[in-house]
Design a protein around this motif. Structure first.
Motif, mmCIF file in Angstrom:
data_model
loop_
_atom_site.group_PDB
_atom_site.id
_atom_site.type_symbol
_atom_site.label_atom_id
_atom_site.label_comp_id
_atom_site.label_asym_id
_atom_site.label_seq_id
_atom_site.Cartn_x
_atom_site.Cartn_y
_atom_site.Cartn_z
ATOM 1 N N GLY A 69 40.550 39.862 49.563
ATOM 2 C CA GLY A 69 41.315 39.264 48.477
ATOM 3 C C GLY A 69 40.726 39.431 47.095
ATOM 4 N N GLY A 70 39.599 40.129 46.973
ATOM 5 C CA GLY A 70 38.995 40.348 45.665
ATOM 6 C C GLY A 70 39.711 41.432 44.879
ATOM 7 N N THR A 71 39.393 41.497 43.582
ATOM 8 C CA THR A 71 40.014 42.462 42.678
ATOM 9 C C THR A 71 38.926 43.269 41.976
ATOM 10 O OG1 THR A 71 41.863 40.953 42.267
ATOM 11 C CG2 THR A 71 41.533 42.734 40.683
ATOM 12 N N ILE A 72 39.161 44.582 41.852
ATOM 13 C CA ILE A 72 38.234 45.456 41.124
ATOM 14 C C ILE A 72 39.037 46.146 40.029
ATOM 15 C CG2 ILE A 72 36.631 47.394 41.275
ATOM 16 C CD1 ILE A 72 36.246 46.677 44.233
ATOM 17 N N ARG A 73 38.614 45.936 38.775
ATOM 18 C CA ARG A 73 39.347 46.475 37.632
ATOM 19 C C ARG A 73 38.454 47.360 36.784
ATOM 20 N NH1 ARG A 73 41.868 41.753 34.090
ATOM 21 N NH2 ARG A 73 41.926 43.567 32.694
ATOM 22 N N ARG A 74 39.073 48.410 36.237
ATOM 23 C CA ARG A 74 38.372 49.215 35.236
ATOM 24 C C ARG A 74 38.528 48.539 33.886
ATOM 25 N NH1 ARG A 74 37.549 55.487 35.892
ATOM 26 N NH2 ARG A 74 37.523 55.681 38.149
ATOM 27 N N ALA A 75 37.419 48.150 33.307
ATOM 28 C CA ALA A 75 37.435 47.492 31.999
ATOM 29 C C ALA A 75 36.021 47.509 31.446
ATOM 30 C CB ALA A 75 37.936 46.054 32.120
ATOM 31 N N THR A 76 35.918 47.673 30.143
ATOM 32 C CA THR A 76 34.612 47.612 29.484
ATOM 33 C C THR A 76 34.395 46.206 28.953
ATOM 34 O OG1 THR A 76 34.692 49.946 28.853
ATOM 35 C CG2 THR A 76 33.185 48.525 27.614
ATOM 36 N N VAL A 77 33.376 45.542 29.455
ATOM 37 C CA VAL A 77 33.067 44.181 29.011
ATOM 38 C C VAL A 77 32.299 44.266 27.693
ATOM 39 C CG1 VAL A 77 31.803 42.072 29.548
ATOM 40 C CG2 VAL A 77 33.118 43.239 31.335
ATOM 41 N N GLU A 78 32.864 43.631 26.667
ATOM 42 C CA GLU A 78 32.250 43.698 25.339
ATOM 43 C C GLU A 78 31.280 42.554 25.085
ATOM 44 O OE1 GLU A 78 36.072 43.330 24.240
ATOM 45 O OE2 GLU A 78 36.538 45.422 24.716
ATOM 46 N N ALA A 79 31.519 41.393 25.710
ATOM 47 C CA ALA A 79 30.669 40.230 25.446
ATOM 48 C C ALA A 79 30.915 39.177 26.515
ATOM 49 C CB ALA A 79 30.965 39.653 24.063
ATOM 50 N N LEU A 80 29.969 38.264 26.619
ATOM 51 C CA LEU A 80 30.147 37.071 27.444
ATOM 52 C C LEU A 80 30.842 36.011 26.600
ATOM 53 C CD1 LEU A 80 26.573 37.009 29.003
ATOM 54 C CD2 LEU A 80 28.661 37.872 30.071
ATOM 55 N N ALA A 81 31.823 35.334 27.172
ATOM 56 C CA ALA A 81 32.550 34.281 26.459
ATOM 57 C C ALA A 81 31.871 32.942 26.713
ATOM 58 C CB ALA A 81 34.001 34.243 26.924
ATOM 59 N N THR A 82 31.688 32.170 25.656
ATOM 60 C CA THR A 82 30.958 30.904 25.783
ATOM 61 C C THR A 82 31.753 29.746 25.188
ATOM 62 O OG1 THR A 82 29.803 31.304 23.685
ATOM 63 C CG2 THR A 82 28.711 32.043 25.701
ATOM 64 N N ASP A 83 31.456 28.561 25.676
ATOM 65 C CA ASP A 83 31.934 27.299 25.117
ATOM 66 C C ASP A 83 30.692 26.432 24.973
ATOM 67 O OD1 ASP A 83 33.143 24.994 24.336
ATOM 68 O OD2 ASP A 83 34.290 24.682 26.186
#
Length: 416
Positions: A216-230
């Motif tokens: 049930g997992g998903t694998i996507r092609r995408a370039t991660v630009e940053a970690l999102a924080t709160d």
């Protein structure tokens, strides 16, 4: 009933894939993000060795004496171009400091904890995916020119034996009994009967990826630009101009991991040790197991597509183009072991980025100052070997049952 945790894993190399496989099996909802397809980066080109006994760090006592001679040899196994010296020197200084005897013993203990049972962890995944044929259990054979040559590595072999590595020292006849045709120059061997190797690292990675999707997992092609924080909490990632939320984020981006941590004020001395391989589809020789000529630090590994010669260490960062001369040295390494080998028809050389830390230990586990953020990178020359146990440890620590393994030796905070 609470919904399953959503975990984003940044990086679909073999480490990120094994983390994803164990998390998906544990009930998490998993998304892997990578600019390439599963295992198509560095994980596709490794030497294939699965070496659970490799607990000795790269920096052993006395390493400072060896570095100048290695660097001055244009054909040496270690190469740092002049333009990269300013960037490499801080890392090299930390590397030398980690070679203190007391630190070496701490590192070896940490590596032994991580690698214990690595072959079983790989078989666990591959058995579930019907692909046990990917692992061949014929041992590994290190080649030395004579007893004096072997003596230079006595400390490393003693450390490995201390943690359970079975070794058999062979004379010339013993070497030939295992691998006929090895050059006369190699008179002594060290055989590791309980080590194994993978016959197709890319197929291995894709097999694990299919298992994640099956669960049930998903694998996507995408370039991660940053970690999102709160605030201090990491709540997802930014990729392709959008924010993707998650309950947890696992950073497994190999040599690119440190740059995603830096905006959080976390500075990790991560270096790419650029490695090369050459594939020969019809070399005229085919060993049964990986051969390691100890004077060259190269691996000669039988694989499904032919014979792979992998090795060399080149500093140069992640952006500079490959150096064809470094790959050409691997064919010379092969000829020293098998003078009769045919090197015509070699496939175009390949280069990948080993994510290396100066103390050999990877960064693994939760980041205390940033809830929601976990790390699984920096496995250096042992990415394939350590990938399956890393996945099991991260999943156990995150989802339970909590493993007995203490992850503190691998904490990012050790570089504070």
């Amino acid at each position: 009933m609470e919904p399953p945790q959503h975990v984003i894993i940044v990086g679909a190399g073999i480490v990120g894939l094994c983390v994803g496989w164990h998390l998906a099996r544990g009930g998490a909802r998993v998304t892997l993000l990578d600019r390439d397809g599963p295992g198509e980066g560095t994980s596709s080109g490794n030497a294939g060795a699965i070496s659970a006994g490799s607990v000795a760090p790269l920096a052993m006592p006395g390493v400072l004496k060896q570095v100048p001679s290695m660097l001055l040899d244009p054909k040496g196994a270690l190469h740092i171009p002049a333009r990269y010296w300013p960037a490499a020197l801080p890392w090299l200084w930390r590397f030398v400091l980690s070679a203190k005897p007391e630190r070496v013993r701490e590192i070896a203990a940490g590596m032994a904890t991580l690698l214990r049972g690595a072959e079983d962890r790989h078989r666990e995944i591959l058995a579930a995916e019907g692909a046990l044929d990917l692992i061949q259990e014929h041992g590994q054979l290190y080649l030395y020119r004579d007893a004096e040559h072997l003596k230079k590595d006595d400390a490393a072999w003693a450390l490995r034996r201390e943690y359970g590595q079975v070794t058999q020292v062979l004379d010339r006849a013993g070497v030939l009994a295992l691998e006929p045709g090895v050059a006369e120059a190699y008179r002594v061997g060290v055989f590791l009967p309980d080590q194994s190797h993978c016959v197709n690292p890319l197929r291995h990675a894709r097999t694990v990826a299919r298992g994640i999707e099956r669960m049930g997992g998903t694998i996507r092609r995408a370039t991660v630009e940053a970690l999102a924080t709160d605030g201090p909490r990491v709540v997802g990632v930014r990729a392709g101009g959008e924010t993707l939320p998650a309950d947890r984020v696992v950073l497994a981006a190999g040599a690119w991991s440190a740059r995603l941590l830096a905006p959080l004020g976390i500075h990790i001395p991560l270096e790419s040790q650029r490695g090369y391989h050459v594939m020969l589809p019809d070399p005229g020789v085919m060993p049964t197991r990986p051969l390691v000529p100890a004077d060259r630090k190269a691996f000669i590994t039988p694989m499904e597509g032919g014979l792979r010669i992998a090795g060399t260490v080149e500093f140069g960062g992640t952006e500079a183009p490959p150096t064809p001369a470094r790959a050409a040295l691997l064919l010379e390494d092969l000829r020293k072991v098998y003078p009769q080998a045919r090197t015509e028809g070699a496939q175009p050389h390949w280069m990948g980025h080993r994510p290396c830390l100066p103390d050999t230990l990877p960064v693994m586990g939760p980041v205390a100052a940033h809830p929601g953020l976990w790390c699984a990178f920096g496995h250096g020359h042992l990415g394939l070997t350590a990938s399956a146990p890393t996945g099991a440890l991260i999943a156990g620590a995150m989802l339970g049952p909590t493993p007995n393994t203490d992850l503190s030796p691998f904490a990012a905070e050790r570089f504070a």
